[in-house]
Design a protein around this motif. Structure first.
Motif, PDB file in Angstrom:
ATOM      1  N   TRP A 187      -3.484   3.162   9.193  1.00  0.00           N
ATOM      2  CA  TRP A 187      -2.792   2.487   8.102  1.00  0.00           C
ATOM      3  C   TRP A 187      -2.227   1.129   8.521  1.00  0.00           C
ATOM      4  CZ3 TRP A 187       2.156   1.558   9.351  1.00  0.00           C
ATOM      5  CH2 TRP A 187       2.839   2.470  10.158  1.00  0.00           C
ATOM      6  N   VAL A 188      -2.009   0.907   9.803  1.00  0.00           N
ATOM      7  CA  VAL A 188      -1.565  -0.410  10.264  1.00  0.00           C
ATOM      8  C   VAL A 188      -2.655  -1.441   9.941  1.00  0.00           C
ATOM      9  CG1 VAL A 188      -0.812  -1.774  12.254  1.00  0.00           C
ATOM     10  CG2 VAL A 188      -0.170   0.648  12.095  1.00  0.00           C
ATOM     11  N   ARG A 189      -3.892  -1.114  10.276  1.00  0.00           N
ATOM     12  CA  ARG A 189      -5.038  -1.986   9.976  1.00  0.00           C
ATOM     13  C   ARG A 189      -5.169  -2.206   8.466  1.00  0.00           C
ATOM     14  NH1 ARG A 189      -9.273   1.096  11.761  1.00  0.00           N
ATOM     15  NH2 ARG A 189      -9.300   2.030   9.715  1.00  0.00           N
ATOM     16  N   GLU A 190      -5.019  -1.151   7.699  1.00  0.00           N
ATOM     17  CA  GLU A 190      -5.171  -1.259   6.244  1.00  0.00           C
ATOM     18  C   GLU A 190      -4.132  -2.192   5.635  1.00  0.00           C
ATOM     19  OE1 GLU A 190      -5.094   2.761   4.845  1.00  0.00           O
ATOM     20  OE2 GLU A 190      -6.913   3.277   5.957  1.00  0.00           O
ATOM     21  N   ARG A 191      -2.902  -2.098   6.094  1.00  0.00           N
ATOM     22  CA  ARG A 191      -1.840  -2.942   5.528  1.00  0.00           C
ATOM     23  C   ARG A 191      -1.968  -4.395   5.963  1.00  0.00           C
ATOM     24  NH1 ARG A 191       2.206   1.917   6.285  1.00  0.00           N
ATOM     25  NH2 ARG A 191       1.791   2.891   4.277  1.00  0.00           N
ATOM     26  N   ILE A 192      -2.394  -4.624   7.202  1.00  0.00           N
ATOM     27  CA  ILE A 192      -2.547  -5.999   7.677  1.00  0.00           C
ATOM     28  C   ILE A 192      -3.809  -6.632   7.112  1.00  0.00           C
ATOM     29  CG2 ILE A 192      -2.972  -7.392   9.755  1.00  0.00           C
ATOM     30  CD1 ILE A 192      -0.944  -5.572  11.186  1.00  0.00           C
ATOM     31  N   GLU A 248       4.880  -5.497   6.257  1.00  0.00           N
ATOM     32  CA  GLU A 248       4.868  -4.112   5.792  1.00  0.00           C
ATOM     33  C   GLU A 248       4.442  -3.161   6.905  1.00  0.00           C
ATOM     34  OE1 GLU A 248       2.696  -1.287   2.473  1.00  0.00           O
ATOM     35  OE2 GLU A 248       2.431  -3.452   2.352  1.00  0.00           O
ATOM     36  N   ALA A 249       3.377  -3.502   7.607  1.00  0.00           N
ATOM     37  CA  ALA A 249       2.842  -2.612   8.638  1.00  0.00           C
ATOM     38  C   ALA A 249       3.774  -2.481   9.840  1.00  0.00           C
ATOM     39  CB  ALA A 249       1.477  -3.111   9.109  1.00  0.00           C
ATOM     40  N   LEU A 250       4.454  -3.564  10.195  1.00  0.00           N
ATOM     41  CA  LEU A 250       5.270  -3.580  11.408  1.00  0.00           C
ATOM     42  C   LEU A 250       6.763  -3.512  11.113  1.00  0.00           C
ATOM     43  CD1 LEU A 250       3.222  -6.398  13.164  1.00  0.00           C
ATOM     44  CD2 LEU A 250       2.981  -3.923  13.484  1.00  0.00           C
ATOM     45  N   GLY A 251       7.103  -3.233   9.873  1.00  0.00           N
ATOM     46  CA  GLY A 251       8.497  -3.239   9.455  1.00  0.00           C
ATOM     47  C   GLY A 251       9.361  -2.155  10.055  1.00  0.00           C
ATOM     48  N   ASP A 252       8.811  -1.004  10.319  1.00  0.00           N
ATOM     49  CA  ASP A 252       9.576   0.116  10.872  1.00  0.00           C
ATOM     50  C   ASP A 252       8.981   0.477  12.226  1.00  0.00           C
ATOM     51  OD1 ASP A 252      10.979   2.397  11.475  1.00  0.00           O
ATOM     52  OD2 ASP A 252      10.376   3.499   9.669  1.00  0.00           O
ATOM     53  N   PRO A 270       1.733   7.130  15.196  1.00  0.00           N
ATOM     54  CA  PRO A 270       1.735   8.252  16.129  1.00  0.00           C
ATOM     55  C   PRO A 270       0.507   9.138  15.891  1.00  0.00           C
ATOM     56  CG  PRO A 270       3.877   7.991  15.139  1.00  0.00           C
ATOM     57  CD  PRO A 270       2.951   7.063  14.415  1.00  0.00           C
ATOM     58  N   VAL A 271      -0.039   9.654  16.953  1.00  0.00           N
ATOM     59  CA  VAL A 271      -1.224  10.508  16.860  1.00  0.00           C
ATOM     60  C   VAL A 271      -0.759  11.952  16.878  1.00  0.00           C
ATOM     61  CG1 VAL A 271      -3.383  11.145  17.978  1.00  0.00           C
ATOM     62  CG2 VAL A 271      -2.599   8.784  18.062  1.00  0.00           C
TER      63      VAL A 271
END
Length: 83
Positions: A8-13, A45-49, A79-80
């Motif tokens: 989801w990090v990739r998707e948001r960025i 958004e992706a790195l906010g938290d 997290p995995v």
């Protein structure tokens, strides 16, 4: 520095990879994430938290307070979990 984003990090960025030259003040993985938030709303958004992120520096898992040093690659991912 090569950055990799997963799940989801990739998707948001909106990309799985980019190359950046962070300023000298960026010394840790957390500093890098904070600096990246200013690149776009997707980054913010992706790195906010940061509690929801894990990182690897040059393909080694590290805590977010780890020094970047002469890192060539940093990866951010959720997290995995196993199952």
């Amino acid at each position: 520095m090569r950055l990799l984003y997963f799940a989801w990090v990739r998707e948001r960025i909106g990309t799985g990879e980019e190359t950046v030259e962070p300023p000298e003040a960026v010394r840790t993985v957390a500093d890098l994430a904070e600096w990246l938030k200013g690149r776009s709303s997707g980054h913010a958004e992706a790195l906010g938290d940061l509690a929801r992120l894990r990182a690897a520096v040059d393909q080694r898992f590290v805590p977010l307070d780890s020094e970047l040093g002469a890192a060539q690659e940093v990866a951010f991912f959720p997290p995995v979990t196993g199952g």
